[in-house]
Design a protein around this motif. Structure first.
Motif, PDB file in Angstrom:
ATOM      1  N   ILE A  15       0.839  -1.190   0.000  1.00 43.63           N
ATOM      2  CA  ILE A  15       0.000   0.000   0.000  1.00 43.63           C
ATOM      3  C   ILE A  15       0.880   1.248   0.000  1.00 43.63           C
ATOM      4  N   THR A  16       0.325   2.314  -0.527  1.00 45.74           N
ATOM      5  CA  THR A  16       1.081   3.559  -0.667  1.00 45.74           C
ATOM      6  C   THR A  16       0.770   4.515   0.486  1.00 45.74           C
ATOM      7  N   PRO A  17       1.646   5.490   0.715  1.00 44.93           N
ATOM      8  CA  PRO A  17       1.366   6.499   1.730  1.00 44.93           C
ATOM      9  C   PRO A  17       0.036   7.231   1.475  1.00 44.93           C
ATOM     10  N   ALA A  18      -0.260   7.517   0.207  1.00 42.50           N
ATOM     11  CA  ALA A  18      -1.518   8.197  -0.115  1.00 42.50           C
ATOM     12  C   ALA A  18      -2.722   7.336   0.258  1.00 42.50           C
ATOM     13  N   GLN A  19      -2.627   6.022   0.048  1.00 42.40           N
ATOM     14  CA  GLN A  19      -3.718   5.132   0.431  1.00 42.40           C
ATOM     15  C   GLN A  19      -3.913   5.125   1.946  1.00 42.40           C
ATOM     16  N   ILE A  20      -2.833   5.162   2.692  1.00 43.50           N
ATOM     17  CA  ILE A  20      -2.934   5.177   4.152  1.00 43.50           C
ATOM     18  C   ILE A  20      -3.624   6.447   4.614  1.00 43.50           C
ATOM     19  N   ARG A  21      -3.194   7.594   4.085  1.00 46.47           N
ATOM     20  CA  ARG A  21      -3.815   8.873   4.465  1.00 46.47           C
ATOM     21  C   ARG A  21      -5.296   8.887   4.099  1.00 46.47           C
ATOM     22  N   ALA A  71      -4.667   2.403  18.285  1.00 45.02           N
ATOM     23  CA  ALA A  71      -5.288   1.143  17.878  1.00 45.02           C
ATOM     24  C   ALA A  71      -4.255   0.102  17.452  1.00 45.02           C
ATOM     25  N   VAL A  72      -3.172   0.547  16.818  1.00 43.03           N
ATOM     26  CA  VAL A  72      -2.142  -0.400  16.361  1.00 43.03           C
ATOM     27  C   VAL A  72      -0.938  -0.446  17.303  1.00 43.03           C
ATOM     28  N   LYS A  73      -1.050   0.274  18.429  1.00 42.50           N
ATOM     29  CA  LYS A  73      -0.009   0.278  19.466  1.00 42.50           C
ATOM     30  C   LYS A  73       1.360   0.702  18.921  1.00 42.50           C
ATOM     31  N   LEU A  74       1.330   1.807  18.170  1.00 41.24           N
ATOM     32  CA  LEU A  74       2.552   2.400  17.637  1.00 41.24           C
ATOM     33  C   LEU A  74       2.593   3.872  18.011  1.00 41.24           C
ATOM     34  N   PRO A  75       3.779   4.448  18.073  1.00 45.84           N
ATOM     35  CA  PRO A  75       3.860   5.887  18.309  1.00 45.84           C
ATOM     36  C   PRO A  75       3.292   6.655  17.106  1.00 45.84           C
ATOM     37  N   PRO A  76       2.650   7.791  17.348  1.00 43.70           N
ATOM     38  CA  PRO A  76       2.138   8.596  16.234  1.00 43.70           C
ATOM     39  C   PRO A  76       3.212   8.938  15.203  1.00 43.70           C
ATOM     40  N   SER A  77       4.461   9.061  15.622  1.00 49.07           N
ATOM     41  CA  SER A  77       5.537   9.385  14.678  1.00 49.07           C
ATOM     42  C   SER A  77       5.712   8.274  13.634  1.00 49.07           C
ATOM     43  N   ASN A  78       5.454   7.023  14.018  1.00 50.07           N
ATOM     44  CA  ASN A  78       5.535   5.922  13.050  1.00 50.07           C
ATOM     45  C   ASN A  78       4.420   6.033  12.008  1.00 50.07           C
ATOM     46  N   ALA A 116       8.884   2.460   7.229  1.00 49.49           N
ATOM     47  CA  ALA A 116       8.611   1.907   8.552  1.00 49.49           C
ATOM     48  C   ALA A 116       8.913   0.423   8.531  1.00 49.49           C
ATOM     49  N   ASP A 117       8.901  -0.127   9.690  1.00 49.63           N
ATOM     50  CA  ASP A 117       9.074  -1.557   9.865  1.00 49.63           C
ATOM     51  C   ASP A 117       7.934  -2.288   9.145  1.00 49.63           C
ATOM     52  N   PRO A 118       8.230  -3.344   8.405  1.00 53.11           N
ATOM     53  CA  PRO A 118       7.166  -4.092   7.716  1.00 53.11           C
ATOM     54  C   PRO A 118       6.073  -4.590   8.663  1.00 53.11           C
ATOM     55  N   LYS A 119       6.457  -4.906   9.909  1.00 51.95           N
ATOM     56  CA  LYS A 119       5.445  -5.336  10.889  1.00 51.95           C
ATOM     57  C   LYS A 119       4.485  -4.195  11.209  1.00 51.95           C
ATOM     58  N   ALA A 120       5.003  -2.972  11.268  1.00 47.84           N
ATOM     59  CA  ALA A 120       4.154  -1.812  11.537  1.00 47.84           C
ATOM     60  C   ALA A 120       3.179  -1.596  10.390  1.00 47.84           C
ATOM     61  N   LEU A 121       3.667  -1.712   9.164  1.00 45.62           N
ATOM     62  CA  LEU A 121       2.809  -1.557   7.996  1.00 45.62           C
ATOM     63  C   LEU A 121       1.735  -2.639   7.968  1.00 45.62           C
ATOM     64  N   SER A 122       2.107  -3.849   8.299  1.00 48.89           N
ATOM     65  CA  SER A 122       1.161  -4.953   8.329  1.00 48.89           C
ATOM     66  C   SER A 122       0.083  -4.727   9.390  1.00 48.89           C
ATOM     67  N   ALA A 123       0.483  -4.264  10.574  1.00 45.23           N
ATOM     68  CA  ALA A 123      -0.474  -3.988  11.647  1.00 45.23           C
ATOM     69  C   ALA A 123      -1.422  -2.868  11.257  1.00 45.23           C
ATOM     70  N   LEU A 124      -0.879  -1.848  10.626  1.00 42.83           N
ATOM     71  CA  LEU A 124      -1.694  -0.715  10.183  1.00 42.83           C
ATOM     72  C   LEU A 124      -2.716  -1.163   9.144  1.00 42.83           C
ATOM     73  N   GLU A 137       2.652   7.619   6.504  1.00 37.45           N
ATOM     74  CA  GLU A 137       1.818   8.477   5.664  1.00 37.45           C
ATOM     75  C   GLU A 137       2.636   9.432   4.804  1.00 37.45           C
ATOM     76  N   LYS A 138       3.865   9.703   5.216  1.00 39.63           N
ATOM     77  CA  LYS A 138       4.695  10.641   4.460  1.00 39.63           C
ATOM     78  C   LYS A 138       5.460   9.954   3.336  1.00 39.63           C
ATOM     79  N   ASP A 139       6.194   8.906   3.694  1.00 38.93           N
ATOM     80  CA  ASP A 139       7.037   8.276   2.673  1.00 38.93           C
ATOM     81  C   ASP A 139       7.025   6.753   2.708  1.00 38.93           C
ATOM     82  N   GLY A 140       6.180   6.184   3.532  1.00 34.26           N
ATOM     83  CA  GLY A 140       6.060   4.735   3.582  1.00 34.26           C
ATOM     84  C   GLY A 140       7.188   4.035   4.302  1.00 34.26           C
TER      85      GLY A 140
END
Length: 95
Positions: free
Chosen positions: A2-8, A24-31, A41-49, A36-39
């Motif tokens: 998924i792309t940053p634009a899709q996440i936003r 909800a995904v138990k991550l810091p807002p900075s992650n 992050a840790d693949p696990k974070a992206l998967s959880a999101l 959302e800015k450039d994609g």
């Protein structure tokens, strides 16, 4: 992927703030901001999101041909899986 634009767009479509999604995904807002800015992050974070957004009814659409359009999102049609809409849940249809 998924792309940053899709996440936003997904977060906006279902009306979640950045802080609500992060909690909800138990991550810091900075992650979430980084995703959302450039994609980046840790693949696990992206998967959880992605799992959280999909659980809330977001469908991620892959990029098609130029004529079909690029990557996108839409809300799930609850009738597709034969499920019960949340507003229709009650004690009579509780299994």
């Amino acid at each position: 992927m998924i792309t940053p634009a899709q996440i936003r767009a997904a977060r906006a479509l279902i009306g979640l703030s950045l802080e609500e999604l992060a909690a909800a995904v138990k991550l810091p807002p900075s992650n979430i901001e980084a995703l959302e800015k450039d994609g980046s992050a840790d693949p696990k974070a992206l998967s959880a999101l992605r799992a959280e957004l999909e659980a809330r009814g977001v469908l991620f659409l892959a990029s098609g041909s130029k004529e079909a359009g690029g990557p996108g999102i839409r809300l799930k049609s609850w009738e597709e899986d034969g499920g019960i809409r949340p507003e229709n849940l009650n004690a009579t249809n509780d299994d």
